[in-house]
Design a protein around this motif. Structure first.
Motif, PDB file in Angstrom:
ATOM      1  N   THR A 156       5.170   7.441 -10.718  1.00 25.29           N
ATOM      2  CA  THR A 156       5.995   7.768 -11.799  1.00 25.29           C
ATOM      3  C   THR A 156       7.299   8.515 -11.449  1.00 25.29           C
ATOM      4  N   LEU A 157       8.305   8.054 -11.674  1.00 23.17           N
ATOM      5  CA  LEU A 157       9.637   8.318 -11.185  1.00 23.17           C
ATOM      6  C   LEU A 157      10.250   9.579 -12.176  1.00 23.17           C
ATOM      7  N   ARG A 158      11.363  10.080 -11.835  1.00 26.60           N
ATOM      8  CA  ARG A 158      11.991  11.205 -12.527  1.00 26.60           C
ATOM      9  C   ARG A 158      12.298  10.715 -13.895  1.00 26.60           C
ATOM     10  N   ASP A 159      12.687   9.569 -14.085  1.00 24.56           N
ATOM     11  CA  ASP A 159      13.121   9.146 -15.570  1.00 24.56           C
ATOM     12  C   ASP A 159      11.936   8.663 -16.087  1.00 24.56           C
ATOM     13  N   GLY A 160      10.628   8.815 -15.843  1.00 21.35           N
ATOM     14  CA  GLY A 160       9.459   8.265 -16.494  1.00 21.35           C
ATOM     15  C   GLY A 160       8.963   6.983 -16.200  1.00 21.35           C
ATOM     16  N   ARG A 161       9.908   6.300 -15.205  1.00 25.69           N
ATOM     17  CA  ARG A 161       9.839   4.912 -15.135  1.00 25.69           C
ATOM     18  C   ARG A 161       8.490   4.733 -13.991  1.00 25.69           C
ATOM     19  N   GLU A 162       7.545   3.532 -14.442  1.00 28.12           N
ATOM     20  CA  GLU A 162       6.565   3.684 -13.270  1.00 28.12           C
ATOM     21  C   GLU A 162       6.875   2.413 -12.273  1.00 28.12           C
ATOM     22  N   GLU A 163       6.751   2.645 -11.242  1.00 29.12           N
ATOM     23  CA  GLU A 163       6.647   1.501 -10.145  1.00 29.12           C
ATOM     24  C   GLU A 163       5.548   1.219  -9.557  1.00 29.12           C
ATOM     25  N   ARG A 164       5.119  -0.046  -9.424  1.00 26.68           N
ATOM     26  CA  ARG A 164       3.891  -0.224  -8.813  1.00 26.68           C
ATOM     27  C   ARG A 164       3.929  -0.735  -7.485  1.00 26.68           C
ATOM     28  N   PHE A 165       3.078  -0.720  -6.668  1.00 33.42           N
ATOM     29  CA  PHE A 165       2.942  -1.223  -5.368  1.00 33.42           C
ATOM     30  C   PHE A 165       1.702  -1.751  -5.015  1.00 33.42           C
ATOM     31  N   ALA A 166       1.744  -2.889  -4.626  1.00 29.98           N
ATOM     32  CA  ALA A 166       0.274  -3.576  -4.213  1.00 29.98           C
ATOM     33  C   ALA A 166      -0.193  -3.006  -2.914  1.00 29.98           C
ATOM     34  N   CYS A 167      -1.576  -2.533  -2.873  1.00 32.12           N
ATOM     35  CA  CYS A 167      -2.035  -1.824  -1.688  1.00 32.12           C
ATOM     36  C   CYS A 167      -2.058  -2.648  -0.496  1.00 32.12           C
ATOM     37  N   ARG A 168      -2.358  -4.109  -0.716  1.00 31.46           N
ATOM     38  CA  ARG A 168      -2.567  -4.946   0.448  1.00 31.46           C
ATOM     39  C   ARG A 168      -0.985  -4.990   1.177  1.00 31.46           C
ATOM     40  N   ASP A 169      -0.021  -4.801   0.301  1.00 31.09           N
ATOM     41  CA  ASP A 169       1.276  -4.780   1.166  1.00 31.09           C
ATOM     42  C   ASP A 169       1.565  -3.603   2.147  1.00 31.09           C
ATOM     43  N   PHE A 170       0.839  -2.570   2.068  1.00 30.68           N
ATOM     44  CA  PHE A 170       1.165  -1.287   2.745  1.00 30.68           C
ATOM     45  C   PHE A 170       0.030  -1.132   3.651  1.00 30.68           C
ATOM     46  N   ALA A 171      -1.289  -1.799   3.531  1.00 32.72           N
ATOM     47  CA  ALA A 171      -2.338  -1.740   4.179  1.00 32.72           C
ATOM     48  C   ALA A 171      -2.132  -1.290   5.755  1.00 32.72           C
ATOM     49  N   GLU A 172      -1.496  -2.200   6.550  1.00 27.24           N
ATOM     50  CA  GLU A 172      -1.269  -1.892   7.875  1.00 27.24           C
ATOM     51  C   GLU A 172      -0.494  -0.712   8.148  1.00 27.24           C
ATOM     52  N   SER A 173       0.624  -0.506   7.472  1.00 25.79           N
ATOM     53  CA  SER A 173       1.426   0.729   7.742  1.00 25.79           C
ATOM     54  C   SER A 173       0.283   1.909   7.566  1.00 25.79           C
ATOM     55  N   LEU A 174      -0.490   2.027   6.555  1.00 25.52           N
ATOM     56  CA  LEU A 174      -1.295   3.194   6.308  1.00 25.52           C
ATOM     57  C   LEU A 174      -2.067   3.175   7.412  1.00 25.52           C
ATOM     58  N   ALA A 175      -2.842   2.075   7.734  1.00 25.01           N
ATOM     59  CA  ALA A 175      -3.830   2.107   8.805  1.00 25.01           C
ATOM     60  C   ALA A 175      -3.479   2.705  10.099  1.00 25.01           C
ATOM     61  N   GLU A 176      -2.125   2.323  10.500  1.00 28.03           N
ATOM     62  CA  GLU A 176      -1.268   2.939  11.738  1.00 28.03           C
ATOM     63  C   GLU A 176      -1.293   4.644  11.373  1.00 28.03           C
ATOM     64  N   VAL A 177      -0.498   4.805  10.303  1.00 29.24           N
ATOM     65  CA  VAL A 177      -0.381   6.328   9.985  1.00 29.24           C
ATOM     66  C   VAL A 177      -1.461   7.202  10.228  1.00 29.24           C
ATOM     67  N   ASP A 178      -2.820   6.603   9.514  1.00 30.72           N
ATOM     68  CA  ASP A 178      -3.911   7.203   9.443  1.00 30.72           C
ATOM     69  C   ASP A 178      -4.756   7.223  10.729  1.00 30.72           C
ATOM     70  N   ALA A 179      -4.641   6.599  11.587  1.00 29.56           N
ATOM     71  CA  ALA A 179      -5.001   6.555  13.053  1.00 29.56           C
ATOM     72  C   ALA A 179      -4.356   7.470  13.702  1.00 29.56           C
ATOM     73  N   ASN A 180      -2.818   7.448  13.666  1.00 30.82           N
ATOM     74  CA  ASN A 180      -1.903   8.596  14.512  1.00 30.82           C
ATOM     75  C   ASN A 180      -2.474   9.875  14.053  1.00 30.82           C
TER      76      ASN A 180
END
Lengths: 455, 581
Positions: A156-180
Motif C-alpha cells: 500500500t503506497l503513500r497515496d493509498g494505492r495498492e500494488e500487487r506482486f505475484a509471488c512466483r515472479d520473485f521466488a528465485e530472487s528471494l531464494a537467493e537473498v535468503d540463502a545469502n
C-alpha cells in the motif's frame, strides 16, 4: 537469538555489508538518527496509522519482544478467520517477520476455507525492488504457517494505492537473498565495505567510511564498482595511490578491462590525490542567455514549497514560497516569464523535469519549455573526474566549490521546518543557498571560476 | 493526477520522444571525447590513411568501442567543433587490421574530402530527426470513430461464422495445425479485429501468407504493413511462393531486397501514384509511413500488420486509417518497439499488439517447428508459461556431434540448452573472457562436429561485445568463421540457426543493477535463445545472474534470468577462460 528479519531482506538489496554489521556488529557504534531521519520515520508511522486504522483490524496481543508468543497469538487470529491482522508475527527457522497487514482471502489452507496474503505500507510513491523482496520474505513465512503459498503480496503506497506482486515472479530472487542472508547470519561469508549510494543514509557509515579512507580504498574513486575493485586488486592495483600509478595498457591486458575505463579510473585517482576535479577538455557552448532554476519539494506530500530563479545577467534572484499545490505551475511560469524567452534554464537532476511533467500533465507536454531545461548534473558528470564518487548535488557542492552544502540545512528537512515556527524563512534560506551553489557550479562548469580553461 | 485520454497521452508520448532525441544529442556533445568513447558514441584517434574505393575513406583505429554499425550517419572532425565536421556513413571495422572504413554520405556526395593523411580525427554520431507527421496521424486516428473505439477496447470481436467455418475447412486442407487453423479462420472471418500471437518458429509467416491468399482470392484489396521494409518484403515473398496469381505491389523503392522482389513479380509504386493501385484481389505492402502517404485515403478491405509487437501505437494508427478491418500478427514476448525517452506513462510506450492483446486477448500459435524438445521446454517455461510445444518433426532433432573435443561437456547434444560459465566481473559491455570461449566453441562446432558456419549464430546484447566476438573469431584464422552470424539480438530476430551461442558480456552485478532496464529484458533473452533449432549455449558469468535491480519490472525480469541459471545444466570453464590476474 539472532534471526533474519524483513528489515535485513530489505537492506540486503542495498548493502550486504550493512546487514552483516546489523547481525554481528556493535550497534552502539552506529551514528544516531538525524532530525530529518527521525522526522521521516515519524511520518512513516503516521502514514501507517492513517492507512491501517480505518480497516479496523485487530493486532495480536503478546508480551513485548516475546515473538514466539506473538506468533502463537497471530496464528490464533488467523485460525479464527478474522478479516485481517495488523502487525502479525510470523516465525520460521532463524527467521522473523512482522508484516503490517495480513488480509484474508477465499481459498482453502491449513487454517480452513480461507487463507491470508501479506501487505505492507510504504511511504514511497512507487514500489521498489527491496520492498517487494521484503513482502515476498513474509509470504514464505506465511506459507509455512497456513500450508499454502499465497498467490500474491501487496504494497500500500503513500497515496493509498495498492500494488500487487505475484509471488512466483520473485521466488528465485528471494531464494537467493535468503540463502545469502543465512550465510551472513551463520558467519559463512565475510563482507567488505564499499562506498555506494546506499552509504548516504546508512547509520554504519561512521564505521565504514573511516575504514575505507584509512585503506585508501578503490571504492573512494569516482566510477568504481565492487566488481571492478576486485578485478583491479587482483591485478595488484590496491588503493587510490596504486591506481594513480597504474600503467593502463598492461593492466588492460591482464584484466581484460577496457583501457578507456582504466584511463578514467586513473584520472579519478589523480582527482582524489589533488583534492579537486580534473576538468575535461570540452567544447565551449555558444553563448546563450541563461538562468538557474531550483525547487524545494516535500516529496512525502508531493508538494513544491519554494521555487527560485537566478538570472545573473538580468533580474538577479527571484523566488516565491508556495502555499497551495494548484499555485505551483503558475508560480513557476511567472518566474520564468521574467527572463528572455530563449534563455536556457539550468537545473540539477531529474527533479524539475519530473515535477514539470506532472504539473503539466493535464494540458499536454510543453516541449517548448522542456527544450530550455539543461541538466547541470548530467553536464557536470561529463565535464570532470571528481575527487570522490558523486551521488547528488551535495557531493558536487562539496567537491567542486569546497562548500558545506548543508550550511542552511538539509533539503529533506523542508517538511519538518514548515511544522515549526519560522520554518518558512528556513525554507527560503535553504533555497537561496542552493541557488547560490548552483550558480557556482554552472560558472565552474563554464570554466569561469575554477578548473582549467576549456578548449 | 488527471486522467488523460489515450489520444492526449499518445501526443505527449510523441512530443517527449522528439524532445529526448534532441536533448540526448545535445547532452552527448557536451561530454568530453573520452566519455563519449566510453558511452560507445565516439571513436577517437582515427588516423586517416587515405581514400578507399570511389566513395570510401580508410582510417587506422586501435580500439573501437563504439556502438556504430553499417549505415549509421556519422561526423568526422576534431571532436569539438561539429560545425566543421564532415558527414559520413559507417561501413566496416576490421579489428585484426585496425582498419575503419567510412563511406561518403549520400547526401554529401559533392563534398570534397578534407582529411589529411596521418592526421588523427574523432568520429561521432550525427543526430537525425525522424519523427514527422505522426502527431497528425494520431489526431486523425482518434477522429475516426472505429479506430478510437478499437484502441479504447470498445470493439466487439464479431466474426462471420459461415466464413469462419469455410476458412477452417480450407486451412485444414492446406495442412495447417489446429492452432494455426483456428487463428487463421478467426482472422479471415473477422468483421473488425483479429490478433494472432506467433512465438518463435510457429509458422506465423506461412499462416499470414495463407490468410492473405484466401482473402485476395475472395476479391479483397489488402494493405500489408510493418515497422520495417524487411518484414514487409518477407511476407510478400512468402505470399508469392504460395500463390503466383495474386497482384503484389510494394510502395517505395531503394531497399536491399528490391531485386529479389522484382524477380518475384512484385511491382513497385511511389505512394503518390496510389491511384494506379489495383482495385481488387491484391496486396499492397509498405511501411506505415509509406502507406500513410497514399493520396486521398485509399480504401482497403483489410489492413494486415506483421511484427505488430514492434510497432508503436501511433505508427499503427496510420495503417488502421486505411480500412475498417484489422489483422495483427506479432509476439509481445519478443522484441518491443524501440523507445528512446523516459516515459512516466508506460502504457503508451508498448506496441500496438501488446496494447490490443491486453484489451482483447489473442490466438496463440502453440506448436513450434524450429526448436527441439529441450530448447523448446526451456523457452516455453521461461517465456510462455509452458504453453509452447515442439512439433513432432522438430522435437527429437539433435546437433551432429563427434566426441573427443575439449568442449564436449558444453557441446553434448543431449544438453540442448546449456550454460557455459566463465566467471568474471567485467563492468563494461565487453568481455574478452567470453569472447575467447565463444571463439573456441565455434571452432569445435565447425571443425569437429561438422556444423556448417551458416548454421551458427552468436548473439549478445551489446555492440561492443559483437566487435570483441568478431575479433576473437578472426584470430582463430578459420576461414569459414566469416560465415558465422555475429550480431546483437535486435539484428537477429526473425532468423534461425542450428546452434545459437548467447554471450551476456557483463559480469559485474553493480553495473548490471545500473543498466538493469536494458540488460534484464526477458524479451531479448527469449529472442536470443529461441533462434536455436537444436542447441542453445548461454555463455555468461555467475555475476550476470546475481544482480538485484531496484525497479520492480527489472527485478521481475532478473528473476527469469536466475530461474534459467538454476535450470540449465552448467559447465564451469572459469579456470580455463577467466582473466589471468
Amino acid at each position: 537469538m539472532k534471526r533474519i528479519t524483513g528489515t535485513h531482506v530489505y537492506g540486503y538489496a542495498r548493502c550486504a555489508h550493512a546487514v552483516a554489521l546489523d547481525l554481528h556488529g556493535d550497534r552502539e557504534l552506529r551514528r544516531p538518527y538525524t532530525d530529518v531521519e527521525e522526522f521521516v520515520l515519524r511520518r512513516g508511522r503516521e502514514l501507517e496509522v492513517r492507512l491501517t486504522e480505518p480497516l479496523g483490524w485487530c493486532e495480536p496481543d503478546y508480551p513485548e519482544r516475546d515473538f514466539e508468543a506473538g506468533a502463537a497469538a497471530t496464528l490464533a487470529l488467523l485460525q479464527e478467520g478474522v478479516e485481517g491482522v495488523l502487525q502479525g508475527v510470523l516465525v520460521g527457522d532463524d527467521r522473523l517477520g512482522i508484516p503490517d497487514l495480513l488480509r484474508r482471502e477465499d481459498g482453502p489452507s491449513n487454517l480452513g476455507a480461507h487463507h491470508y496474503v501479506i501487505g505492507d505500507v510504504k511511504s514511497s510513491r512507487r514500489a521498489r525492488g527491496d520492498q517487494i523482496l521484503q513482502i515476498m520474505f513474509y509470504s514464505v513465512l506465511l506459507a509455512e504457517v497456513q500450508g499454502r503459498e499465497p498467490e500474491y503480496a501487496y504494497l500500500t503506497l503513500r497515496d493509498g494505492r495498492e500494488e500487487r506482486f505475484a509471488c512466483r515472479d520473485f521466488a528465485e530472487s528471494l531464494a537467493e537473498v535468503d540463502a545469502n542472508l543465512q550465510d551472513l547470519l551463520h558467519g559463512c561469508v565475510t563482507t567488505r565495505a564499499c562506498l555506494t549510494p546506499a552509504c548516504q543514509g546508512c547509520r554504519w557509515s561512521t564505521v565504514c567510511l573511516p575504514e575505507l579512507e584509512k585503506a585508501d580504498d578503490l571504492s573512494l574513486l569516482q566510477g568504481m564498482t565492487a566488481g571492478l575493485r576486485r578485478t583491479l586488486e587482483s591485478a595488484g592495483v590496491r588503493g587510490g595511490a596504486a591506481a594513480q600509478q597504474m600503467s593502463v595498457e598492461p593492466t588492460a591486458r591482464r584484466t581484460h578491462v577496457e583501457s578507456a575505463l582504466l584511463r578514467r579510473v586513473k584520472k579519478a585517482a589523480q582527482a582524489r590525490a589533488d583534492g579537486q576535479p580534473v576538468w575535461e577538455k570540452r567544447v565551449r557552448p555558444p553563448h546563450r542567455d541563461w538562468a538557474v532554476v531550483h525547487l524545494l519539494q516535500d516529496p512525502f506530500v508531493d508538494r513544491v514549497h519554494w521555487i527560485g530563479l537566478l538570472h545573473p545577467e538580468g533580474e538577479g534572484l527571484r523566488d516565491v514560497l508556495i502555499e497551495r499545490r494548484e499555485d505551483e505551475l503558475e508560480a513557476f511560469s511567472a518566474l520564468v516569464a521574467s527572463i528572455p524567452e530563449a534563455s536556457a534554464l539550468w537545473h540539477y537532476g531529474e527533479r524539475l523535469p519530473r515535477w514539470f511533467e506532472d504539473a503539466t500533465w493535464a494540458v499536454g507536454a510543453d516541449t517548448h519549455m522542456e527544450r530550455r531545461f539543461v541538466d547541470l548534473a548530467r553536464r557536470l558528470a561529463g565535464a570532470a573526474c571528481f575527487p570522490a564518487p558523486v551521488f547528488g548535488l551535495d557531493d558536487h557542492v562539496r567537491l567542486v566549490l569546497q562548500r558545506d552544502p548543508h550550511r542552511a540545512g538539509e533539503a529533506g528537512g523542508v517538511g519538518l521546518w514548515l511544522e515549526e515556527p519560522g520554518g518558512a524563512e528556513r525554507v527560503v534560506n535553504k533555497g537561496r543557498q542552493d541557488l547560490e551553489d548552483l550558480l557556482g557550479l554552472v560558472e565552474a562548469l563554464r570554466g569561469e571560476s575554477v578548473g582549467r580553461p576549456v578548449a | 493526477m488527471v486522467d488523460l485520454s489515450l489520444e492526449q497521452r499518445l501526443l505527449r508520448f510523441l512530443a517527449r520522444e522528439d524532445e529526448d532525441e534532441r536533448r540526448s544529442a545535445e547532452d552527448l556533445r557536451a561530454l568530453s571525447i573520452e566519455q563519449r568513447v566510453l558511452e560507445g558514441e565516439c571513436i577517437q584517434e582515427a588516423v586517416f590513411r587515405g581514400a578507399s574505393g570511389g566513395e570510401g575513406f580508410e582510417f587506422e583505429v586501435a580500439e573501437n568501442l563504439s556502438k556504430f554499425r553499417r549505415g549509421d550517419a556519422l561526423l568526422v572532425g576534431d571532436g569539438r567543433d561539429f560545425s566543421g565536421a564532415l558527414g559520413v556513413v559507417y561501413h566496416a571495422y576490421d579489428a585484426s587490421a585496425s582498419r575503419l572504413l567510412l563511406r561518403r554520405s549520400r547526401f554529401r556526395r559533392g563534398a570534397e574530402a578534407r582529411f589529411e593523411p596521418g592526421q588523427s580525427y574523432c568520429v561521432d554520431r550525427k543526430p537525425l530527426g525522424v519523427r514527422g507527421r505522426l502527431q497528425d496521424v494520431v489526431r486523425e486516428g482518434f477522429a475516426a470513430e472505429l479506430v478510437a473505439e478499437a484502441l479504447a477496447g470498445g470493439t466487439s470481436m464479431i466474426h462471420d461464422e459461415s466464413r469462419r467455418q469455410r476458412a477452417r475447412e480450407s486451412l485444414t486442407a492446406r495442412g495447417l495445425n489446429p492452432s494455426q487453423v483456428e487463428a487463421g479462420a478467426a482472422a479471415i472471418a473477422a468483421e473488425r479485429l483479429a490478433l494472432i500471437q506467433g512465438p518463435p518458429g510457429t509458422g506465423k509467416t506461412r499462416l499470414l501468407a495463407e490468410i492473405l491468399s484466401a482473402l485476395c482470392n475472395a476479391g479483397c484489396r489488402i494493405a500489408l504493413t510493418a515497422f520495417t521494409h524487411r518484414a514487409v518484403d518477407n511476407v510478400l515473398l512468402a505470399l508469392r511462393r504460395l500463390d503466383r496469381r495474386i497482384d503484389l505491389v510494394k510502395l517505395g523503392t531503394a531497399q536491399a531486397r528490391d531485386a529479389e522482389l522484382r524477380a518475384a513479380g512484385v511491382r513497385f509504386l511511389e505512394p503518390r501514384h496510389g491511384a494506379r493501385l489495383p482495385a481488387r484481389g491484391a496486396v499492397i505492402g509498405g511501411t506505415c509511413f509509406a502507406l500513410s502517404r497514399l493520396p486521398q485515403r485509399q480504401g482497403f478491405h483489410f489492413t494486415v500488420f506483421d511484427e505488430a509487437a514492434q510497432l508503436p501505437i501511433p505508427h499503427a494508427i496510420a495503417g488502421m486509417l486505411l480500412s475498417q478491418r484489422w489483422i495483427f500478427l506479432g509476439d509481445h514476448r519478443q522484441l518491443p518497439p524501440v523507445i528512446t525517452a523516459r516515459h512516466a506513462d508506460r502504457e503508451v510506450t508498448v506496441s500496438v499488439f501488446e496494447h490490443l492483446n491486453a484489451l482483447y486477448g489473442s490466438q496463440l500459435l502453440d506448436l513450434t517447428y524450429r526448436m527441439n524438445d529441450q530448447v523448446c521446454a526451456v523457452v516455453s517455461d521461461a517465456f510462455y508459461a509452458g504453453a509452447l510445444q515442439s512439433a513432432p518433426p522438430a522435437a527429437p532433432r539433435r546437433m551432429s556431434f563427434s566426441p573427443g573435443g575439449a568442449l564436449d561437456e558444453v557441446l553434448d547434444p543431449e544438453r540442448s540448452a546449456v550454460l557455459a560459465r566463465v566467471d568474471h566481473l567485467q563492468p563494461g559491455t565487453r568481455s574478452l573472457e567470453e569472447a575467447n570461449l565463444v571463439a573456441d566453441l565455434v571452432v569445435e562446432l565447425l571443425q569437429r562436429h561438422g556444423v556448417p558456419a551458416t548454421e551458427v549464430a552468436v548473439v549478445t546484447p551489446f555492440r561492443a561485445q559483437v566487435r570483441a566476438l568478431r575479433s576473437a573469431l578472426q584470430r582463430t584464422q578459420l576461414r569459414e568463421a566469416e560465415d558465422v552470424a555475429i550480431d546483437t539480438v535486435e539484428r537477429i530476430q526473425g532468423q534461425e540457426r542450428e546452434v545459437v551461442i548467447v554471450s551476456l558480456a557483463v559480469g559485474d552485478p553493480d553495473t548490471l543493477s545500473a543498466r538493469a532496464k536494458f540488460f534484464f529484458s526477458t524479451n531479448r533473452l527469449n529472442v536470443a535463445m529461441s533462434r536455436a533449432r537444436t542447441k542453445a549455449i548461454l555463455v555468461a558469468s555467475r555475476g550476470a545472474f546475481a544482480a538485484l535491480p531496484h525497479d520492480p519490472e527489472s527485478l521481475r525480469a532478473a528473476n527469469v534470468f536466475k530461474a534459467l541459471y538454476r535450470r540449465l545444466p552448467q559447465v564451469d570453464l572459469s579456470a580455463v577462460y577467466g582473466a589471468r590476474v
